[in-house]
Write a protein that holds these residues in place. Structure first.
Motif, PDB file in Angstrom:
ATOM      1  N   VAL A  65      10.754   2.177  -9.773  1.00  0.00           N
ATOM      2  CA  VAL A  65      11.487   1.260  -8.909  1.00  0.00           C
ATOM      3  C   VAL A  65      12.299   0.202  -9.753  1.00  0.00           C
ATOM      4  N   PRO A  84      15.178   4.066  -6.498  1.00  0.00           N
ATOM      5  CA  PRO A  84      14.703   3.029  -5.492  1.00  0.00           C
ATOM      6  C   PRO A  84      14.756   1.651  -5.853  1.00  0.00           C
ATOM      7  N   ASP A 133       7.355  -1.046  -1.041  1.00  0.00           N
ATOM      8  CA  ASP A 133       7.635  -0.116  -2.257  1.00  0.00           C
ATOM      9  C   ASP A 133       6.517   1.008  -2.207  1.00  0.00           C
ATOM     10  N   ARG A 134       5.436   0.600  -2.432  1.00  0.00           N
ATOM     11  CA  ARG A 134       4.459   1.310  -2.514  1.00  0.00           C
ATOM     12  C   ARG A 134       4.114   2.554  -1.685  1.00  0.00           C
ATOM     13  N   TYR A 185       7.905   4.872  -1.298  1.00  0.00           N
ATOM     14  CA  TYR A 185       8.249   5.444  -2.474  1.00  0.00           C
ATOM     15  C   TYR A 185       7.517   6.354  -2.988  1.00  0.00           C
ATOM     16  N   ARG A 235      13.873  -2.332  -5.385  1.00  0.00           N
ATOM     17  CA  ARG A 235      12.787  -3.143  -4.941  1.00  0.00           C
ATOM     18  C   ARG A 235      13.368  -3.837  -3.335  1.00  0.00           C
ATOM     19  N   PHE A 236      12.274  -3.641  -2.445  1.00  0.00           N
ATOM     20  CA  PHE A 236      12.444  -4.577  -1.118  1.00  0.00           C
ATOM     21  C   PHE A 236      12.519  -5.857  -1.419  1.00  0.00           C
ATOM     22  N   ARG A 237      13.590  -6.437  -0.857  1.00  0.00           N
ATOM     23  CA  ARG A 237      13.669  -7.828  -1.012  1.00  0.00           C
ATOM     24  C   ARG A 237      13.773  -8.448   0.450  1.00  0.00           C
ATOM     25  N   CYS A 264       6.297   2.667   7.717  1.00  0.00           N
ATOM     26  CA  CYS A 264       6.785   3.035   6.376  1.00  0.00           C
ATOM     27  C   CYS A 264       6.646   4.676   6.474  1.00  0.00           C
ATOM     28  N   GLY A 316       7.093  -7.106   0.015  1.00  0.00           N
ATOM     29  CA  GLY A 316       8.007  -6.082  -0.413  1.00  0.00           C
ATOM     30  C   GLY A 316       7.218  -5.101  -1.325  1.00  0.00           C
ATOM     31  N   LYS A 317       6.410  -5.596  -2.206  1.00  0.00           N
ATOM     32  CA  LYS A 317       5.961  -4.457  -3.118  1.00  0.00           C
ATOM     33  C   LYS A 317       4.947  -3.548  -2.312  1.00  0.00           C
TER      34      LYS A 317
END
Length: 400
Positions: A175, A132, A157-158, A161, A134-136, A291, A153-154
């Motif tokens: 990540v 995966p 991710d959490r 993922y 990182r979301f940007r 999500c 973004g973090k």
């Protein structure tokens, strides 16, 4: 407020065929699900039970498209794309927990195995390696509206993922901070990025890449100067998830998720995205729901795909591939071989091409993270197997 209920013991009149993979599934199974309360409590309760059903099926290796299957205390028969005949015989809602913004449920379902197709989605037994990213934010304009939640973004991710990591068919890596500058548009030209994707996946021993782009988290004022005190501002959440097979360069999934909800915080206020205050807010609930949907879509798209692996060493007629016991590989599985070549067009530009080699290769030894393959027939053996050639589990392979 917490409510515990023992409800809904569904009889055979409500049987619903729900497809599961080649696993020992018969018996009682439990799962949890949740949904935000954005309309009526009844609709939220149905959505929470559906979420629990989806979670249960995906964890059991289901190859299923789930829409709305539980309505007003009953399972509906016409909302599934059914692939085989493993039914839910009974469904009991064990617990229900309700807050002002969300409902969570724990269900118990009895799954009965009735001689379903043993080969259906058998590849869910072999874990696919996923990297995966990182979301940007898609671009500076998308980031402009992130005041107060610039760490969104973090959090994506959490939430996404960590949910994928619960599925036994998928093996997700830490990540990656790499930025491939892929915008997630399905019609975008990513040909020039294929080498970057392949090399990144190769470095991390992965077959699939997940790329997340945040398109907007902008806020909007509601009402005019007279009515504004009576309303909260709203905020959008809009992100795209793109999944690539880095080995073949093929696009596996490209989905957009968006919603809007009340934003009960002051403009410009820093908000702790892990706090109960944020998670319990209408906006936090909407983010969690989206999500969950994204994670379920990724699982559904990946878990039944055929796994591929790279040749990392050649030893006479045998060769070693880069997946093993940690991925669920077992002896006697058979793979086909694809060889990669570099070609040149009339302008002298290079391009990659792949050709299917004749013959099959059987797993003869399995190690922690690698396996040894040997030709099933020496008559069909390719003498020039090269490093980085690709092997793929055969279509008709039966899992033991």
């Amino acid at each position: 407020m917490r409510e515990k209920i023992l409800k809904f013991c569904l009889t055979s009149a409500l049987l619903l065929g729900l497809p599961l993979a080649n696993q020992a599934v018969a018996g009682w199974h439990t799962a949890t699900g949740s949904a935000g309360i954005t309309g009526s409590i009844g609709e939220a309760r149905d959505a929470a039970v559906n979420d629990a059903i989806r979670s249960l099926l995906l964890k059991k290796g289901a190859d299923v498209q789930i829409h709305q299957v539980y309505r007003n205390g009953a399972l509906t028969r016409d909302s599934y794309s059914m692939r085989n005949s493993v039914p839910i015989r009974k469904l009991i809602v064990l617990e229900e927990e309700k807050t002002s913004n969300r409902i969570s449920v724990r269900i118990k379902a009895y799954l009965q195995d009735q001689g379903y197709d043993q080969n259906k989605c058998s590849t869910s037994r072999i874990r696919k390696n996923i990297l995966p990213l990182r979301f940007r934010f898609l671009d500076p304009q998308a980031q402009m509206g992130s005041s107060g939640i610039d760490q969104i973004g973090k959090e994506l991710d959490r939430l996404i993922y960590s949910e994928i990591a619960k599925n036994p068919s998928l093996q997700i890596k830490p990540v990656s901070l790499a930025n491939l500058n892929i915008n997630g548009y399905a019609n975008s030209d990513i040909h020039y990025q294929r080498d970057n994707m392949y090399n990144l996946a190769k470095q991390n021993e992965s077959q699939y890449l997940i790329i997340g782009n945040i398109n907007s988290v902008s806020s909007s004022e509601v009402g005019n100067f007279i009515t504004k005190p009576f309303y909260n501002d709203t905020r959008t959440i809009d992100f795209t998830v793109t999944v690539y097979d880095a080995v073949s360069g093929e696009l596996v999934m490209n989905e957009n998720y968006q919603g809007e909800a009340d934003w009960p915080f002051k403009q410009g206020e820093y908000v702790n995205l892990r706090s109960d205050r944020f998670r319990g807010s209408p906006y936090g609930q909407r983010v969690q729901d989206l999500c969950q949907r994204a994670a379920n879509d990724i699982i559904q798209n990946l878990q039944c795909l055929k796994p591929s692996a790279r040749v990392i060493e050649v030893e006479g007629d045998d060769f070693i591939i880069n997946i093993g016991k940690s991925s669920g590989l077992e002896k006697d599985l058979e793979f086909s071989l694809q060889q990669q070549y570099q070609g040149y067009d009339r302008q002298g530009n290079t391009f990659e091409k792949t050709e299917d080699a004749p013959g099959l290769y059987r797993v003869v030894n399995v190690y922690a993270n690698t396996a040894r393959l040997r030709p099933v027939s020496l008559q069909d053996n390719i003498l020039n197997v090269q490093l980085d050639d690709i092997v793929t589990l055969t279509d008709d392979e039966e899992m033991p």
